[in-house]
Write a protein that holds these residues in place. Structure first.
Motif, PDB file in Angstrom:
ATOM      1  N   UNK A 155       0.813  -1.212   0.000  1.00  0.00           N
ATOM      2  CA  UNK A 155       0.000   0.000   0.000  1.00  0.00           C
ATOM      3  C   UNK A 155       0.853   1.273   0.000  1.00  0.00           C
ATOM      4  N   UNK A 156       2.090   1.194   0.473  1.00  0.00           N
ATOM      5  CA  UNK A 156       2.954   2.380   0.504  1.00  0.00           C
ATOM      6  C   UNK A 156       3.317   2.858  -0.901  1.00  0.00           C
ATOM      7  N   UNK A 157       3.102   2.006  -1.903  1.00  0.00           N
ATOM      8  CA  UNK A 157       3.420   2.379  -3.284  1.00  0.00           C
ATOM      9  C   UNK A 157       2.211   2.930  -4.037  1.00  0.00           C
ATOM     10  N   UNK A 158       1.171   3.321  -3.341  1.00  0.00           N
ATOM     11  CA  UNK A 158      -0.070   3.737  -4.009  1.00  0.00           C
ATOM     12  C   UNK A 158       0.127   4.949  -4.922  1.00  0.00           C
ATOM     13  N   UNK A 159       1.123   5.799  -4.631  1.00  0.00           N
ATOM     14  CA  UNK A 159       1.402   6.969  -5.476  1.00  0.00           C
ATOM     15  C   UNK A 159       2.795   6.886  -6.096  1.00  0.00           C
ATOM     16  N   UNK A 160       3.205   5.685  -6.401  1.00  0.00           N
ATOM     17  CA  UNK A 160       4.548   5.422  -6.916  1.00  0.00           C
ATOM     18  C   UNK A 160       4.762   6.039  -8.295  1.00  0.00           C
ATOM     19  N   UNK A 161       5.842   6.785  -8.423  1.00  0.00           N
ATOM     20  CA  UNK A 161       6.252   7.367  -9.708  1.00  0.00           C
ATOM     21  C   UNK A 161       7.667   6.861  -9.981  1.00  0.00           C
ATOM     22  N   UNK A 162       7.829   5.869 -10.849  1.00  0.00           N
ATOM     23  CA  UNK A 162       9.104   5.146 -10.976  1.00  0.00           C
ATOM     24  C   UNK A 162      10.332   6.015 -11.169  1.00  0.00           C
ATOM     25  N   UNK A 163      10.218   7.060 -11.974  1.00  0.00           N
ATOM     26  CA  UNK A 163      11.401   7.841 -12.347  1.00  0.00           C
ATOM     27  C   UNK A 163      11.531   9.160 -11.593  1.00  0.00           C
ATOM     28  N   UNK A 164      10.666   9.379 -10.602  1.00  0.00           N
ATOM     29  CA  UNK A 164      10.752  10.599  -9.781  1.00  0.00           C
ATOM     30  C   UNK A 164      10.588  10.281  -8.293  1.00  0.00           C
ATOM     31  N   UNK A 165      11.122   9.134  -7.875  1.00  0.00           N
ATOM     32  CA  UNK A 165      10.991   8.761  -6.473  1.00  0.00           C
ATOM     33  C   UNK A 165      11.948   9.569  -5.602  1.00  0.00           C
ATOM     34  N   UNK A 166      11.462   9.988  -4.448  1.00  0.00           N
ATOM     35  CA  UNK A 166      12.210  10.892  -3.571  1.00  0.00           C
ATOM     36  C   UNK A 166      13.529  10.294  -3.087  1.00  0.00           C
ATOM     37  N   UNK A 167      13.516   9.049  -2.648  1.00  0.00           N
ATOM     38  CA  UNK A 167      14.742   8.443  -2.103  1.00  0.00           C
ATOM     39  C   UNK A 167      15.850   8.394  -3.154  1.00  0.00           C
ATOM     40  N   UNK A 205      -0.009  -1.552  -8.816  1.00  0.00           N
ATOM     41  CA  UNK A 205      -0.121  -0.413  -7.895  1.00  0.00           C
ATOM     42  C   UNK A 205      -1.553  -0.314  -7.395  1.00  0.00           C
ATOM     43  N   UNK A 206      -1.766  -0.328  -6.085  1.00  0.00           N
ATOM     44  CA  UNK A 206      -3.141  -0.278  -5.565  1.00  0.00           C
ATOM     45  C   UNK A 206      -3.698   1.141  -5.524  1.00  0.00           C
ATOM     46  N   UNK A 207      -4.998   1.256  -5.659  1.00  0.00           N
ATOM     47  CA  UNK A 207      -5.674   2.528  -5.410  1.00  0.00           C
ATOM     48  C   UNK A 207      -5.886   2.672  -3.907  1.00  0.00           C
ATOM     49  N   UNK A 208      -5.919   3.912  -3.390  1.00  0.00           N
ATOM     50  CA  UNK A 208      -6.145   4.089  -1.949  1.00  0.00           C
ATOM     51  C   UNK A 208      -7.554   3.645  -1.563  1.00  0.00           C
ATOM     52  N   UNK A 209      -7.700   3.225  -0.345  1.00  0.00           N
ATOM     53  CA  UNK A 209      -9.006   2.780   0.150  1.00  0.00           C
ATOM     54  C   UNK A 209     -10.013   3.931   0.037  1.00  0.00           C
ATOM     55  N   UNK A 210     -11.170   3.627  -0.481  1.00  0.00           N
ATOM     56  CA  UNK A 210     -12.194   4.658  -0.659  1.00  0.00           C
ATOM     57  C   UNK A 210     -12.138   5.354  -2.006  1.00  0.00           C
ATOM     58  N   UNK A 217     -10.936  -3.578 -19.816  1.00  0.00           N
ATOM     59  CA  UNK A 217     -11.340  -2.687 -18.721  1.00  0.00           C
ATOM     60  C   UNK A 217     -10.585  -3.122 -17.472  1.00  0.00           C
ATOM     61  N   UNK A 218      -9.998  -2.156 -16.800  1.00  0.00           N
ATOM     62  CA  UNK A 218      -9.298  -2.440 -15.544  1.00  0.00           C
ATOM     63  C   UNK A 218     -10.324  -2.600 -14.424  1.00  0.00           C
ATOM     64  N   UNK A 219     -10.206  -3.669 -13.692  1.00  0.00           N
ATOM     65  CA  UNK A 219     -11.152  -3.924 -12.600  1.00  0.00           C
ATOM     66  C   UNK A 219     -10.960  -2.935 -11.446  1.00  0.00           C
ATOM     67  N   UNK A 220     -12.047  -2.698 -10.722  1.00  0.00           N
ATOM     68  CA  UNK A 220     -11.963  -1.848  -9.537  1.00  0.00           C
ATOM     69  C   UNK A 220     -11.481  -2.682  -8.353  1.00  0.00           C
ATOM     70  N   UNK A 221     -10.416  -2.244  -7.727  1.00  0.00           N
ATOM     71  CA  UNK A 221      -9.956  -2.845  -6.471  1.00  0.00           C
ATOM     72  C   UNK A 221      -9.102  -1.820  -5.741  1.00  0.00           C
ATOM     73  N   UNK A 222      -9.056  -1.913  -4.432  1.00  0.00           N
ATOM     74  CA  UNK A 222      -8.305  -0.947  -3.628  1.00  0.00           C
ATOM     75  C   UNK A 222      -7.395  -1.687  -2.652  1.00  0.00           C
ATOM     76  N   UNK A 223      -6.453  -0.948  -2.099  1.00  0.00           N
ATOM     77  CA  UNK A 223      -5.483  -1.521  -1.173  1.00  0.00           C
ATOM     78  C   UNK A 223      -6.086  -1.744   0.200  1.00  0.00           C
ATOM     79  N   UNK A 224      -5.510  -2.694   0.910  1.00  0.00           N
ATOM     80  CA  UNK A 224      -5.796  -2.856   2.331  1.00  0.00           C
ATOM     81  C   UNK A 224      -4.518  -2.520   3.079  1.00  0.00           C
ATOM     82  N   UNK A 225      -4.568  -2.547   4.386  1.00  0.00           N
ATOM     83  CA  UNK A 225      -3.389  -2.214   5.187  1.00  0.00           C
ATOM     84  C   UNK A 225      -2.395  -3.355   5.232  1.00  0.00           C
ATOM     85  N   UNK A 226      -2.836  -4.566   4.866  1.00  0.00           N
ATOM     86  CA  UNK A 226      -1.927  -5.701   4.870  1.00  0.00           C
ATOM     87  C   UNK A 226      -0.993  -5.639   3.688  1.00  0.00           C
TER      88      UNK A 226
END
Length: 613
Positions: A89-101, A129-134, A597-606
């Protein structure tokens, strides 16, 4: 008159006829056996005729789908489709070529650390990459210009940091965008009205615009109702998610920065460019950044500067800078603009406007430090140069360098100057018109397959291999816009796309695109996978498509049937619902269409798990 024929003669000749026919049949039977035995000279012809007769029998029942179907009886040892797991879930806003670290390991000089720095092959994420919950489907345009769901972009920092400037406000479960900006807190409309008193925005002369350091892209958002299409960019920095907000609103934008590398746009692309308190140090590096703006600005185009150092007498204390420093900076900008052959047209209050001359013949000063014109569009990972990009030659002072464009919308289907002048290899005025007809036909076929195409259900569209921009031109509407991507390994046609009044960008699809996850509603790829065959991993391209596509977004891939069969098998493990369709000209055409069509699914905390809703 009576007949003179003897009836008995008929009876006597009839047995002879029967014997003659039987004799001929026996002769041809023996002749055929002799030819089939290989002793006769006509054996090859006989075999060809037999084969042709056999083929004619089979052809009406030929099915490309069944003959090229990827089923186990052809490849019994091949494993079933690989199932791609969700990323953490920490990668929900992942941008491969502009990552901060990764960015922080590069020099800060000239904003190098904010440029593209892509992961090595072994570091690439190969998960979904998961979508955020909600997560919720964004508001339809034009409501999306003013509202976005908090759950989709859950970042509030700009609501506090830019509260006085009316960038964005948080209300209940949504963000509201009042249309303000640092230099136009009263709203973008009033700001654009002032620009329009100098720049011919209303009559179609100005169609493409560039916003350098765009914030949440309110300038571009409010230009859209005036039929001006702005390409906005800003870095991924401490102004959290500004480009993500722009795309969530349905406004064209990419992650980008004026640093050490050329902008990913062709020369002479934009009718207008602006910096509204973009904080780009225009006078540093001997004016290199202003030279880069000049490269992409069209002859006769306008550059707008609002913010430091303009109106320094009023703001020098607010900006915490001395009068002398700000005055010197503005003087330097004026000198650089003159050296680039720009004429100052306006300065009042917080705004200054320059206009680029239409050709080099009308310049007062001739620059001695010119770049190589042949390399003006060679930009991918190319260092900016400290030189002025020369304009194409003209025969008189009234001629527009590179060719004059028609006003929009007439320019959309008019023959672009680059084609008319023979600057695009293999493309003529006639083939350009044929390409337009072809894409109108293709898009009509797409609309029959998916009746939501052309409605406000799909706002942000991408063409991954845009060619001459025919797909976008056939779809041109206030309801949507298309990011026309010209791959760096394809024929360079992006200049043509811009001359049509469309926008786009160069990109290499072996790398991640400069955007956030879930920023496009529909992605189109024509011949892309054949183009990249043996260039990079097909899975990586498909995973990148999945990253930037919104849940329940649509995909259209047009390619050869063998290529699409391979893709269909891969996407079977990516939570896409996919179906192969025949070419609009029928099942005998080897080119097919894969719709998904991309299916709808969202991330969980696990970790490494997801929740389908």
């Amino acid at each position: 008159m009576g007949s003179k024929t003897n009836p008995s003669g008929h009876r006597s000749r009839r047995p002879l006829s029967i014997f003659a026919v039987l004799g001929l049949c026996c002769f041809f039977y023996l002749l055929g056996a002799w030819q089939r035995s290989g002793s006769g000279k006509g054996d090859n012809l006989a075999l060809k005729v037999n084969k042709l007769m056999t083929d004619c029998t089979v052809l009406p029942n030929l099915s490309f789908e069944s003959h090229h179907n990827d089923v186990e009886i052809f490849e019994p040892s091949e494993p079933k489709a690989k199932v791609f797991k969700p990323c953490d879930v920490k990668f929900r806003d992942y941008t491969p070529c502009q990552e901060q670290d990764r960015a922080m390991t590069f020099p800060r000089e000239n904003m190098i650390y904010r440029e593209r720095h892509c992961p090595a092959e072994k570091e690439k994420l190969r998960c979904l990459i998961p979508a955020p919950k909600g997560y919720t489907t964004p508001f339809p345009w034009p409501k999306s210009r003013d509202y976005a769901y908090y759950a989709n972009v859950p970042y509030k920092s700009l609501t506090v940091e830019k509260a006085a400037q009316n960038w964005v406000q948080f209300q209940g479960n949504v963000f509201k965008f009042p249309g303000g900006g640092t230099m136009f807190p009263q709203g973008a409309d009033a700001y654009i009205d002032e620009l329009a008193s100098v720049i011919p925005i209303a009559d179609g002369s100005v169609r493409t615009a560039l916003d350098t350091g765009c914030g949440v892209a309110s300038w571009g958002a409010y230009l859209l109702k005036r039929n001006v299409l702005a390409m906005s960019f800003a870095p991924k920095d401490n102004h959290e998610a500004q480009v993500q907000f722009a795309l969530e609103r349905g406004v064209p934008a990419v992650i980008g920065v004026l640093g050490s590398i050329r902008l990913p746009y062709p020369s002479r692309a934009f009718d207008m460019a602006q910096c509204s308190r973009c904080l780009i140090p225009w006078t540093s590096n001997e004016g290199m950044y202003l030279m880069e703006v000049d490269r992409v600005l069209r002859p006769g185009g306008y550059w707008i500067l609002s913010g430091p150092p303009i109106n320094w007498k009023t703001y020098y204390q607010t900006w915490k800078r001395s009068k002398e420093d700000l005055k010197a900076e503005q003087t330097k900008i004026e000198e650089l603009a003159e050296s680039l052959c720009w004429e100052k047209k306006y300065e009042k209050g917080d705004i200054a406007i320059w206009r680029k001359k239409t050709n080099a013949e009308s310049c007062k000063k001739k620059s001695s430090n010119l770049c190589d014109l042949d390399n003006a569009d060679d930009v991918w990972y190319q260092k900016m140069e400290l030189c002025k990009t020369p304009l194409p030659a003209v025969t008189n002072k009234n001629e527009v360098a590179g060719g004059e464009l028609k006003k929009f919308p007439a320019r959309l289907f008019a023959v672009p100057p680059r084609i008319a002048q023979g600057n695009v290899p293999g493309v003529t005025a006639e083939s350009y018109q044929e390409d337009n007809k072809l894409w109108k036909k293709h898009v009509n076929a797409y609309k029959r397959i998916n009746q939501l195409i052309g409605t406000n259900r799909y706002r942000n569209l991408m063409d991954m291999n845009a060619g001459l921009g025919g797909f976008a031109a056939a779809l041109e509407s206030q309801k949507s816009w298309v990011m026309n991507v010209v791959p760096t390994i394809a024929e360079n046609t992006l200049g043509v796309v811009y001359e049509r009044g469309l926008i786009g960008i160069y990109h290499d699809w072996c790398e991640g695109f400069s955007t956030y996850p879930r920023t496009y509603d529909l992605i189109h790829a024509n011949g892309l996978f054949s183009l990249y065959k043996d260039k990079c991993n097909v899975e990586d391209i498909l995973l990148e498509m999945d990253r930037i596509l919104r849940p329940e977004g649509a995909i259209i891939i047009r390619d050869e049937v063998d290529v699409l069969n391979k893709i269909k098998k891969i996407v079977g493990g990516m939570r896409w619902s996919a179906k192969m369709m025949d070419h609009e000209d029928g099942p005998l055409v080897p080119e097919k269409i894969l719709v998904a069509v991309k299916e709808y699914w969202v991330a969980t905390t696990q970790k490494n798990s997801s929740n389908q809703e």
